[in-house]
Design a protein around this motif. Structure first.
Motif: not given
Length: 358
Positions: A93, A96-98, A100-101, A146-147, A150-151, A153-154
């Motif tokens: 998780r 993946t967020r890192d 995507a950011l 969950q991922i 997160d996406l 929210r990004l």
């Protein structure tokens, strides 16, 4: 101008089909992968530019010049040895967020490989769509959900990620997996001339052939979607919603009307088809049927071409062509848990699923 695409986790089962498919359609493909399954080969793969690197260590320079990232990297099995779900999935998780950011900051498109398994459990009379309630049954499915959160929210007016919820994949790949249901049944039928189910076969699943998955990614890369929110699309076709027992019957028919039976213990000396998620009752709680209308709205050029029967025939023909036998079918390198377990026992990876030596 040729689009440059980075595929994280591209040295796995799906990536080994997706990469050549995109290349054939004019994309400049680079693969980034830690390499756990690079040697899990049933036949020679296509050659690509490869960055051998853990997804946790992706830096801005790894994305230099890229137009899009297809994020396949992740852990694809439950349960997983003696490691806790948090130990396995929390890093997935985070990285993946890192990534995507990084994509958001550099104006790179981000497409995430999610899963229809997020639906988990549903009525046999209801087709679940992207707005249906979700009831994930495993840490793997919870992680995917969950991922997606997160996406979401990004996402904003500068960043419109896409999550493709793939139905249960099957079909031929150079880096084969025999630990997913249709592949297991076809491989067993060709190699052992029998089919043994590890459940009562009554669970419903949506199924999608690997090249249809590749086609969905091709269409997503060609999409102009930019609505400032996460776009979630189910990938598959509705007539491929089938009970496991009915898939087994198709495989049996296509492989010479071989016998179908039900497992009462471990499979032979290997135990490879035994699934810890299925209890002594033989029932699999992961049972759901999925709708696939929304993808035609956003990706109208997408067509899911393969029925289960057509995909089974193609897999059978390939397995017969390369003459897979019982030894090949039961080789642990084609089973994800067994491959990781072997790397542990050989002292090649640690409890954080990082390489000690390659």
């Amino acid at each position: 101008m040729t689009q440059k695409v980075l595929i994280t986790g591209g040295l796995g089962y799906l990536g080994s089909v997706i990469a050549p498919y995109l290349s054939e359609h004019g994309f400049d493909v680079t693969i980034l992968d830690t390499g756990f399954f690079k040697n899990s080969l049933l036949f020679p793969p296509s050659a690509f530019k490869i960055i051998l690197k853990d997804a946790r260590d992706v830096q801005e320079d790894d994305l230099k010049g890229m137009d899009a990232v297809l994020h396949l990297a992740g852990v694809s099995n439950d349960p997983f040895g003696n490691l806790s779900a948090e130990k396995i999935y929390d890093p997935t998780r985070v990285y993946t967020r890192d990534i995507a950011l990084l994509c958001k900051n550099k104006g790179i498109r981000f497409i995430f490989a999610s899963s229809c398994s997020v639906y988990g459990k549903g009525s046999k009379d209801v087709l679940l769509d992207e707005d249906s309630p979700m009831d994930p049954q495993t840490p793997y499915s919870i992680n995917k959900l969950q991922i997606e959160g997160d996406l979401r929210r990004l996402a904003d007016k500068t960043f419109s990620p896409v999550a493709l919820r793939f139905a249960t994949a099957f079909g031929v790949s150079p880096r084969m997996r025999f630990d997913i249901v249709v592949n297991m049944l076809v491989g067993m039928a060709v190699a052992e001339k029998k089919i043994v189910l590890n459940s009562d076969g009554q669970a419903w699943r949506p199924h999608v052939y690997v090249r249809d998955i590749a086609e969905s990614l091709l269409c997503a890369l060609g999409s102009q979607y930019g609505e400032g929110d996460l776009l979630v699309l189910n990938v598959g076709r509705e007539d491929n919603n089938m009970k496991i027992i009915d898939v087994a019957k198709i495989v049996a028919e296509e492989c010479g009307n071989i016998p179908v039976s039900f497992m009462t213990g471990a499979s032979g000396e290997s135990g490879l088809i035994k699934n810890k998620l299925i209890g002594v009752s033989g029932r699999d709680t992961r049972s759901y049927k999925v709708a696939f209308k929304k993808i035609k709205e956003y990706l109208p050029e997408f067509e899911c071409r393969y029925s289960v029967r057509a995909g089974v025939r193609e897999a059978r023909d390939k397995f017969e062509e390369i003459r897979i036998d019982r030894a090949a079918f039961q080789n642990p390198k084609f089973y994800r848990l067994q491959t990781i377990d072997r790397l542990f026992k050989q002292g090649k990876i640690d409890d954080d699923l990082r390489w000690i030596k390659q």
